[in-house]
Motif scaffolding. Structure first.
Motif, short mmCIF file in Angstrom:
data_model
loop_
_atom_site.label_atom_id
_atom_site.label_comp_id
_atom_site.label_asym_id
_atom_site.label_seq_id
_atom_site.Cartn_x
_atom_site.Cartn_y
_atom_site.Cartn_z
N MET A 22 8.28 91.39 82.54
CA MET A 22 7.67 90.87 81.34
C MET A 22 8.68 90.05 80.53
O MET A 22 8.37 88.98 80.07
CB MET A 22 7.11 92.03 80.54
CG MET A 22 6.51 91.62 79.24
SD MET A 22 4.75 91.65 79.38
CE MET A 22 4.30 91.44 77.71
N ILE A 23 9.87 90.62 80.37
CA ILE A 23 10.90 89.91 79.62
C ILE A 23 11.27 88.63 80.36
O ILE A 23 11.40 87.57 79.74
CB ILE A 23 12.15 90.78 79.41
CG1 ILE A 23 11.83 91.93 78.46
CG2 ILE A 23 13.29 89.97 78.84
CD1 ILE A 23 12.97 92.92 78.30
N PHE A 24 11.41 88.73 81.67
CA PHE A 24 11.79 87.56 82.46
C PHE A 24 10.73 86.47 82.34
O PHE A 24 11.05 85.29 82.25
CB PHE A 24 12.01 87.95 83.91
CG PHE A 24 12.54 86.83 84.74
CD1 PHE A 24 11.73 86.16 85.64
CD2 PHE A 24 13.85 86.42 84.60
CE1 PHE A 24 12.21 85.12 86.38
CE2 PHE A 24 14.35 85.37 85.34
CZ PHE A 24 13.51 84.72 86.24
N THR A 25 9.45 86.86 82.29
CA THR A 25 8.36 85.89 82.14
C THR A 25 8.48 85.17 80.81
O THR A 25 8.33 83.95 80.74
CB THR A 25 7.00 86.61 82.22
OG1 THR A 25 6.93 87.29 83.46
CG2 THR A 25 5.86 85.62 82.12
N LYS A 26 8.78 85.91 79.75
CA LYS A 26 8.92 85.28 78.43
C LYS A 26 10.14 84.37 78.39
O LYS A 26 10.11 83.33 77.74
CB LYS A 26 8.99 86.34 77.34
CG LYS A 26 7.66 87.01 77.11
CD LYS A 26 7.73 88.02 76.00
CE LYS A 26 6.40 88.71 75.84
NZ LYS A 26 6.41 89.71 74.80
N ASP B 232 17.20 95.19 82.28
CA ASP B 232 16.76 96.57 82.01
C ASP B 232 17.45 97.14 80.78
O ASP B 232 16.84 97.86 79.98
CB ASP B 232 16.99 97.47 83.22
CG ASP B 232 16.08 97.11 84.38
OD1 ASP B 232 15.00 96.54 84.14
OD2 ASP B 232 16.46 97.41 85.53
N ASP B 233 18.74 96.82 80.60
CA ASP B 233 19.48 97.28 79.42
C ASP B 233 18.86 96.71 78.14
O ASP B 233 18.75 97.40 77.13
CB ASP B 233 20.95 96.86 79.49
CG ASP B 233 21.67 97.49 80.67
OD1 ASP B 233 21.22 98.56 81.14
OD2 ASP B 233 22.67 96.91 81.12
N LEU B 234 18.46 95.45 78.20
CA LEU B 234 17.85 94.82 77.03
C LEU B 234 16.47 95.38 76.74
O LEU B 234 16.08 95.54 75.59
CB LEU B 234 17.77 93.30 77.23
CG LEU B 234 19.11 92.60 77.32
CD1 LEU B 234 18.94 91.17 77.79
CD2 LEU B 234 19.82 92.64 75.98
N GLN B 235 15.74 95.72 77.79
CA GLN B 235 14.42 96.30 77.61
C GLN B 235 14.52 97.67 76.92
O GLN B 235 13.68 98.02 76.10
CB GLN B 235 13.69 96.43 78.93
CG GLN B 235 12.23 96.80 78.79
CD GLN B 235 11.50 96.74 80.10
OE1 GLN B 235 12.10 96.78 81.16
NE2 GLN B 235 10.19 96.63 80.03
N LYS B 236 15.57 98.43 77.22
CA LYS B 236 15.78 99.72 76.56
C LYS B 236 16.01 99.55 75.06
O LYS B 236 15.75 100.46 74.28
CB LYS B 236 16.98 100.45 77.19
CG LYS B 236 16.71 100.94 78.58
CD LYS B 236 17.96 101.56 79.18
CE LYS B 236 17.77 101.85 80.64
NZ LYS B 236 19.00 102.29 81.29
N PHE C 168 28.37 87.97 77.96
CA PHE C 168 27.42 89.07 78.10
C PHE C 168 27.57 89.82 79.43
O PHE C 168 27.37 91.02 79.49
CB PHE C 168 26.00 88.53 77.97
CG PHE C 168 24.94 89.59 78.03
CD1 PHE C 168 24.74 90.44 76.97
CD2 PHE C 168 24.15 89.73 79.15
CE1 PHE C 168 23.77 91.42 77.01
CE2 PHE C 168 23.17 90.71 79.21
CZ PHE C 168 22.98 91.55 78.13
N SER C 169 27.91 89.10 80.48
CA SER C 169 28.02 89.74 81.79
C SER C 169 29.40 89.47 82.40
O SER C 169 30.08 88.53 82.02
CB SER C 169 26.94 89.20 82.74
OG SER C 169 27.18 87.86 83.05
N ALA C 170 29.75 90.31 83.33
CA ALA C 170 31.05 90.14 84.00
C ALA C 170 31.11 88.83 84.76
O ALA C 170 32.14 88.17 84.81
CB ALA C 170 31.31 91.31 84.94
N GLU C 171 29.96 88.43 85.35
CA GLU C 171 29.90 87.17 86.10
C GLU C 171 29.93 85.96 85.18
O GLU C 171 30.41 84.90 85.55
CB GLU C 171 28.61 87.10 86.92
CG GLU C 171 28.50 88.12 88.00
CD GLU C 171 27.14 88.05 88.68
OE1 GLU C 171 26.46 87.00 88.59
OE2 GLU C 171 26.74 89.04 89.29
N GLY C 172 29.37 86.12 83.97
CA GLY C 172 29.31 85.01 83.04
C GLY C 172 28.27 83.97 83.41
O GLY C 172 28.38 82.81 83.03
N THR C 173 27.24 84.38 84.15
CA THR C 173 26.20 83.46 84.62
C THR C 173 24.82 84.00 84.26
O THR C 173 24.68 85.13 83.80
CB THR C 173 26.27 83.30 86.15
OG1 THR C 173 26.00 84.58 86.74
CG2 THR C 173 27.62 82.79 86.61
#
Length: 110
Positions: free
Chosen positions: A1-5, A70-74, A56-61
């Protein structure tokens, strides 16, 4: 759902940027008398979270960002503001990464 938005917001942003043309004439004075547009319910109830993919992420991508959805959805986040998403220029940069405000290619997504 988040990815769709996220995809919908990104597509809207791209469409708006691609079709933007400055007004050729001044708007009439009657514009102020018009009622305001209604705001969609998902905007009113939205929790906006700005993400700087490099930090935000270790990869930076963007792949690193999607791995943490999933962390953001929580956190009940349902609107993501990604910046910057374009590859940055490195010409005359003061560091090894370059300035995020020095866009190398406005049509590419980094």
């Amino acid at each position: 759902m988040i990815f769709t938005k996220i995809c919908c917001a990104f597509a809207t942003l791209c469409l708006c940027c691609a079709t933007y043309a400055p007004a050729q004439q001044e708007p009439s004075a009657d514009v102020a008398a018009l009622p305001a547009r209604s705001v969609p319910a998902w905007v009113r109830a939205g929790a906006i979270y700005q993400i700087w993919p490099r930090a935000f992420s270790a990869e930076g991508t963007l792949n690193g960002v999607t791995a943490r959805l999933d962390d953001l959805q929580k956190l009940d986040v349902n609107i993501l503001w990604l910046m910057p998403i374009h590859p940055v220029g490195k010409l005359k940069s003061k560091g090894s990464v370059g300035s995020p405000y020095s866009i190398k290619d406005y049509y590419a997504v980094d």
